[in-house]
Design an enzyme around this catalytic site. Structure first.
Site, PDB file in Angstrom:
ATOM      1  N   GLU A 152       1.170  -0.522  -5.164  1.00  0.00           N
ATOM      2  CA  GLU A 152       0.245   0.578  -5.413  1.00  0.00           C
ATOM      3  C   GLU A 152       1.103   1.841  -5.408  1.00  0.00           C
ATOM      4  O   GLU A 152       1.352   2.443  -4.366  1.00  0.00           O
ATOM      5  CB  GLU A 152      -0.833   0.668  -4.329  1.00  0.00           C
ATOM      6  CG  GLU A 152      -1.876   1.738  -4.652  1.00  0.00           C
ATOM      7  CD  GLU A 152      -2.432   2.453  -3.443  1.00  0.00           C
ATOM      8  OE1 GLU A 152      -3.448   3.135  -3.594  1.00  0.00           O
ATOM      9  OE2 GLU A 152      -1.852   2.334  -2.347  1.00  0.00           O
ATOM     10  N   ASP A 165       0.824  -1.206   0.000  1.00  0.00           N
ATOM     11  CA  ASP A 165       0.000   0.000   0.000  1.00  0.00           C
ATOM     12  C   ASP A 165       0.860   1.259   0.000  1.00  0.00           C
ATOM     13  O   ASP A 165       1.895   1.315   0.645  1.00  0.00           O
ATOM     14  CB  ASP A 165      -0.897  -0.017   1.244  1.00  0.00           C
ATOM     15  CG  ASP A 165      -1.784   1.198   1.360  1.00  0.00           C
ATOM     16  OD1 ASP A 165      -2.626   1.392   0.470  1.00  0.00           O
ATOM     17  OD2 ASP A 165      -1.638   1.957   2.336  1.00  0.00           O
TER      18      ASP A 165
END
Length: 727
Positions: free
Chosen positions: A458, A405
């Protein structure tokens, strides 16, 4: 009378402020023989027992009414195994003395932990069920180099920090202690007197099990066994394999209808696995399941990195849940958050009174967007804590891939910071060199130690080489989310069809950089929250057009180079934004002939078609796998391209993004023959208008689009069709 330690030392031990308890407590050789000291608050009488014979050797004198006992054995010179017979107010108990055991960490572990290269730090730090000298118990170890004293507290000692102070290994700042008789399932924490003399109660950073909020203690739990890494699962993650990911938040995919309570891991295993298999997805991606204190963070502010959340069951329940997916041939991806952590008092924040896990300077260590703290990637022990955690989920739970993330927030020091609010790196640049080194190390380690295990970034910027190997100057990820493609194409789809011709390049621009990274095309949870509206609600037009637009868009996406990701609810066109606190709107599927059922069928057929036809995935990252046929027809908002596999097999894709049917629309093709219509988003089966090409069409020897042959097609309104030669 025994020869006592210094009175000041006794007072410090009793008050819980003595940093070296092993130098006083336990059995020690002296010039006058053996001396045994014990701190047993509330004990009335203590006897020393020879474990070998079971006989009482001597009674310890109560040297301080607060519970300090001692005895001098003048007739015995050599240490021996012993126990205590302790009389409490109402009972007598035979107990082992934690202070008769030696050091726990081996020299090699000490070296690797200090260096930050221990592959499995979770095998040494934390709480581990074990037997030492044939005595069952638990070994505890925690890193707190600046603490004045650390004790284990829990149900087994009345949460009293005086009773079990730990041994400090000064060479690495780790405190350790073996506690006999402690069992699985018992609650514990570390009581730390920090460098300022303040008492802190901290959960175990390496705990395998933790309480659910609002409680904050750790639970003693066995280290999960290793999960076999099978060749089939390794192959499923390969660049040349079909990868279609269903992104899921376990707490809101489905809930009990009577009380809106979560499904358990077991219930999810029964229902979610079957659904994902039915829908044709190859992978499932779980929003973070690490223990976290705030439901509204969706798991993206974890504190118990090594503990699956108790919201849905036990660690073993979660492990069984993953295994159920594997039995169904579905790989499991876990969202992993090594970029920041919340500042809750029981967590990692100022762990020993210093900024131990976080950067000390708030310009480096405080994340303004999320009110969280940023890991100090420059510390060996912090890097080891995080890298070991990545390997832990793969090795011990069988997780097949990690989606990392907010990578951009890690690798840029000025991420979301104004001028003057960030600290340049050693060379004066904006890159966080320590974070980059950490990511490279972690990705390399997974690649070497867990073959077939992959990582997905990401990463929302144009940082170069995200999916290049570290030795080629890259970060070493296997895949990268294509955020640019997602934003461009959704912006195009939001336009009224009459205006789309002015934004034609939004659908084609992605191919200009499609081979710079190994991309995943994501329609994720971030696109259906915070006022962005649902994907369906972004589509223009009336109800018929909204659903037709969405089906056409999904058809375009599934055929476009890059692996696929779709957030739960998007597969049946949920109309509202995602709400983490309630179930998806499954009632929308009650009508078998409804709009939502049509989209669900379309996504299911897209997935099964995607797996069936190698041209749609095999050469995703090679130019030979894609060719534009119609790229410049902005007036009609038509796109046509072909996908090709390694054997030269081809599949033709045509999208019409206006509500106007196109009759006799000519598209050039490389080969002559009969082309079968494999999929048509306008089929009545998907609640379309049922316009098409009667199931197939023959090519004509008429040149078009730089090819000697062409097809004269009917393009349904707001549609995507797939054609394949032969059949």
């Amino acid at each position: 009378m025994s020869v006592l330690p210094d009175r000041q030392v006794i007072n410090q031990i009793i008050s819980g402020h003595y940093a070296d308890p092993f130098s006083v407590l336990g059995m020690h050789q002296t010039e006058r023989g053996l001396q045994v000291c014990a701190l047993l608050p509330d004990a009335q009488e203590v006897w020393l027992i020879d474990t070998k014979t079971g006989r009482r050797v001597a009674q310890l004198d109560c040297e301080d009414p607060r519970g300090f006992f001692a005895v001098q054995l003048t007739r015995r010179k050599n240490p021996f195994r012993y126990q205590f017979a302790v009389t409490w107010q109402e009972s007598t108990q035979i107990i082992e003395d934690p202070y008769r055991f030696g050091t726990l960490l081996q020299d090699i572990d000490t070296w690797l932990l200090a260096e930050g290269t221990h592959l499995r730090p979770y095998e040494r730090l934390g709480a581990h069920l074990m037997s030492l000298d044939e005595v069952p118990g638990v070994s505890f170890a925690v890193w707190a180099p600046n603490a004045q004293r650390v004790s284990v507290v829990g149900e087994f000692n009345f949460w009293d920090g005086r009773r079990h102070p730990m041994r400090l290994r000064r060479e690495n700042g780790i405190w350790e202690l073996f506690l006999p008789g402690v069992q699985a399932g018992q609650l514990y924490k570390f009581e730390i007197i920090d460098c300022h003399g303040q008492v802190r109660l901290k959960a175990d950073p390496y705990a395998f099990k933790a309480q659910m909020r609002p409680e904050t203690a750790s639970l003693i739990s066995p280290l999960p066994d290793v999960v076999e890494n099978t060749p089939a699962r390794q192959k499923a993650n390969d660049l040349r394999s079909p990868i279609s990911i269903y992104e899921v938040h376990l707490g809101s995919w489905r809930r009990h209808t009577d009380n809106n309570f979560w499904l358990s891991y077991g219930e999810l295993a029964d229902q979610l696995v079957e659904y994902v298999k039915y829908m044709g997805f190859t992978h499932v991606e779980l929003l973070p399941i690490n223990e976290h204190p705030f439901d509204g963070s969706w798991g993206y502010q974890p504190l118990g990195l090594y503990a699956p959340t108790r919201r849905f069951g036990t660690p073993q329940d979660f492990k069984d849940f993953v295994a159920k997916f594997h039995e169904a041939g579905i790989n499991v991806i876990l969202d992993w958050v090594p970029g920041h952590f919340p500042s809750d008092e029981h967590g990692l924040s100022t762990f020993d009174g210093t900024a131990l896990y976080e950067y000390a300077d708030p310009r480096e260590g405080y994340h303004q967007d999320w009110n969280t703290l940023i890991y100090n990637y420059g510390r060996n022990e912090v890097r080891n804590y995080l890298a070991g955690n990545a390997f832990y989920w793969m090795e011990r739970f069988g997780i097949d891939a990690l989606r990392i993330d907010a990578v951009a927030s890690m690798i840029y020091r000025d991420y979301s910071r104004a001028e003057g609010q960030w600290v340049p790196n050693y060379y004066g640049g904006r890159e966080n060199l320590e974070a980059i080194a950490f990511l490279r190390y972690t990705n390399h380690t997974i690649g070497v130690e867990r073959p077939g295990g992959v990582t997905m970034a990401e990463e929302s910027t144009d940082f170069p080489g995200v999916t290049l190997p570290p030795d080629a100057g890259g970060l070493g990820f296997n895949y990268k989310w294509n955020m640019g493609w997602m934003h461009d194409t959704l912006n195009y789809m939001q336009c009224d069809p009459v205006h789309r011709k002015y934004h034609h390049n939004l659908m084609t621009f992605g191919m200009l950089y499609a081979y710079t990274e190994n991309f995943i095309l994501p329609i994720s949870h971030d696109e259906v929250v915070h006022g962005k509206r649902s994907v369906l609600d972004r589509m223009p037009g009336d109800a018929w057009q909204k659903f037709a637009n969405l089906r056409a868009y999904y058809g375009f996406m599934w055929a476009h180079p890059g692996k696929k990701l779709l957030f739960m609810g998007c597969e049946f066109a949920q109309g509202r934004e995602w709400n983490f606190d309630t179930s998806l709107d499954w009632h929308l599927l009650d009508d078998e002939n409804g709009w939502h059922k049509g989209v669900q069928r379309w996504v299911r057929d897209l997935n099964h078609c995607y797996q069936q036809y190698a041209p749609l995935y095999e050469l995703d990252y090679q130019p030979a796998g894609f060719e534009w046929l119609v790229v410049d027809d902005h007036e009609n908002s038509v796109f046509a391209f072909l996908r090709r596999d390694a054997d030269g097999n081809e599949l033709i894709v045509i999208s019409n993004f206006t509500p106007v049917p196109r009759y006799n629309y000519r598209v050039g093709v490389p080969q002559s023959g009969h082309y079968r219509e494999v999929l048509n988003s306008d089929s009545a089966f998907y609640r379309g208008s049922n316009m098409g090409n009667q199931g197939g069409i023959h090519s004509h020897p008429v040149s078009s689009h730089n090819h000697a042959h062409s097809l004269l097609l009917t393009l349904p309104p707001l549609s995507t069709i797939y054609l394949t030669r032969g059949g």
